[in-house]
Motif scaffolding. Structure first.
Motif, short mmCIF file in Angstrom:
data_model
loop_
_atom_site.label_atom_id
_atom_site.label_comp_id
_atom_site.label_asym_id
_atom_site.label_seq_id
_atom_site.Cartn_x
_atom_site.Cartn_y
_atom_site.Cartn_z
N VAL A 5 28.77 28.27 51.00
CA VAL A 5 29.11 28.14 49.58
C VAL A 5 30.50 27.52 49.45
CG1 VAL A 5 29.60 29.39 47.45
CG2 VAL A 5 27.64 30.04 48.84
N LEU A 6 31.44 28.00 50.25
CA LEU A 6 32.79 27.45 50.19
C LEU A 6 32.83 26.00 50.62
CD1 LEU A 6 34.74 30.52 51.52
CD2 LEU A 6 34.64 29.70 49.17
N ALA A 7 32.03 25.66 51.62
CA ALA A 7 32.02 24.27 52.06
C ALA A 7 31.44 23.36 50.98
CB ALA A 7 31.21 24.14 53.35
N ILE A 8 30.39 23.81 50.32
CA ILE A 8 29.80 23.01 49.25
C ILE A 8 30.76 22.88 48.08
CG2 ILE A 8 27.95 23.00 47.52
CD1 ILE A 8 26.19 24.33 49.69
N LEU A 9 31.50 23.92 47.82
CA LEU A 9 32.44 23.93 46.70
C LEU A 9 33.84 23.62 47.21
CD1 LEU A 9 31.12 27.18 45.07
CD2 LEU A 9 30.60 24.85 44.40
N SER A 10 34.04 22.44 47.77
CA SER A 10 35.31 22.13 48.42
C SER A 10 36.51 22.29 47.48
CB SER A 10 35.29 20.72 49.00
OG SER A 10 35.10 19.77 47.97
N ASN A 11 36.32 22.14 46.20
CA ASN A 11 37.43 22.35 45.27
C ASN A 11 37.66 23.82 44.96
OD1 ASN A 11 37.52 19.62 45.18
ND2 ASN A 11 36.87 19.43 43.07
N ALA A 12 36.80 24.69 45.47
CA ALA A 12 36.90 26.10 45.13
C ALA A 12 37.45 26.94 46.28
CB ALA A 12 35.53 26.64 44.71
N LEU A 13 38.11 26.31 47.23
CA LEU A 13 38.70 27.08 48.32
C LEU A 13 39.69 28.09 47.74
CD1 LEU A 13 39.27 24.27 50.90
CD2 LEU A 13 37.73 26.21 51.12
N CYS A 14 39.52 29.34 48.09
CA CYS A 14 40.34 30.40 47.53
C CYS A 14 41.22 31.00 48.61
CB CYS A 14 39.46 31.49 46.93
SG CYS A 14 38.37 30.89 45.66
N ILE A 15 42.51 31.05 48.37
CA ILE A 15 43.40 31.67 49.34
C ILE A 15 43.58 33.14 49.02
CG2 ILE A 15 45.75 31.69 50.22
CD1 ILE A 15 45.69 28.71 50.18
N ASN A 16 43.85 33.50 47.79
CA ASN A 16 44.00 34.89 47.38
C ASN A 16 42.65 35.38 46.88
OD1 ASN A 16 46.83 34.89 47.87
ND2 ASN A 16 47.06 33.66 46.01
N VAL A 17 41.83 35.88 47.79
CA VAL A 17 40.46 36.25 47.46
C VAL A 17 40.37 37.75 47.21
CG1 VAL A 17 38.08 36.33 48.33
CG2 VAL A 17 39.52 34.36 48.83
N LYS A 18 39.60 38.12 46.17
CA LYS A 18 39.36 39.54 45.92
C LYS A 18 37.91 39.73 45.50
CE LYS A 18 40.70 39.61 41.08
NZ LYS A 18 41.44 40.30 40.05
N ASP A 19 37.41 40.92 45.75
CA ASP A 19 36.05 41.29 45.38
C ASP A 19 36.05 41.65 43.90
OD1 ASP A 19 33.55 42.45 44.98
OD2 ASP A 19 33.64 43.70 46.76
N CYS A 20 35.25 40.94 43.11
CA CYS A 20 35.18 41.24 41.68
C CYS A 20 33.86 41.96 41.35
CB CYS A 20 35.33 39.98 40.83
SG CYS A 20 34.17 38.65 41.21
N GLY A 21 33.17 42.42 42.38
CA GLY A 21 31.89 43.11 42.20
C GLY A 21 32.07 44.56 41.82
#
Length: 134
Positions: A5-21
């Protein structure tokens, strides 16, 4: 799967990632790292992601949105099983790769959120994050 998913969304690379679930999701994002930090235009970005499936998954659809402030810049729906073989077994996965960041990507701070649901529309994972591109 989520590295994909991250590779497909190359503009969506997230450095500060958190679980929003809701904490009851069947997929847990264990670790995520990106180099270089901060991300630079016209450079390759290397990622490493570890995630755990608590149960087998037969199908999933992910909705992704990238925003600059309140303005959505990018939206994409991804059927995971069109990109990888399903079912996905319950276990821990580690994936890594590299993405060439095109020069047309604007600089600045961005927010991304990705929600994935199974065939019954039950949330399996949600994660959000922010990134600055210099």
């Amino acid at each position: 799967m989520f590295a994909l998913v991250l590779a497909i969304l190359s503009n969506a690379l997230c450095i500060n990632v958190k679980d929003c679930g809701n904490g009851r999701n069947i997929v847990h994002l264990d670790a995520f790292s990106v180099k270089p930090d901060p991300i630079q235009k016209k450079q390759n970005v290397t990622y490493n992601v570890t995630y755990t499936f608590k149960q087998q998954l037969t199908s999933a659809t992910c909705q992704a949105v990238v925003k600059k402030g309140a303005i959505p810049l990018f939206r994409k729906t991804i059927n995971i099983c069109e990109n990888i073989q399903c079912p996905i077994d319950a276990k821990t996965y580690n994936q890594h790769g590299s993405i060439a960041l095109p020069s047309i990507v604007p600089t600045g701070s961005f927010n991304a959120e990705i929600h994935c649901n199974d065939a019954n529309k039950k949330e399996i994972i949600c994660f959000s994050g922010s990134v600055t591109i210099k």
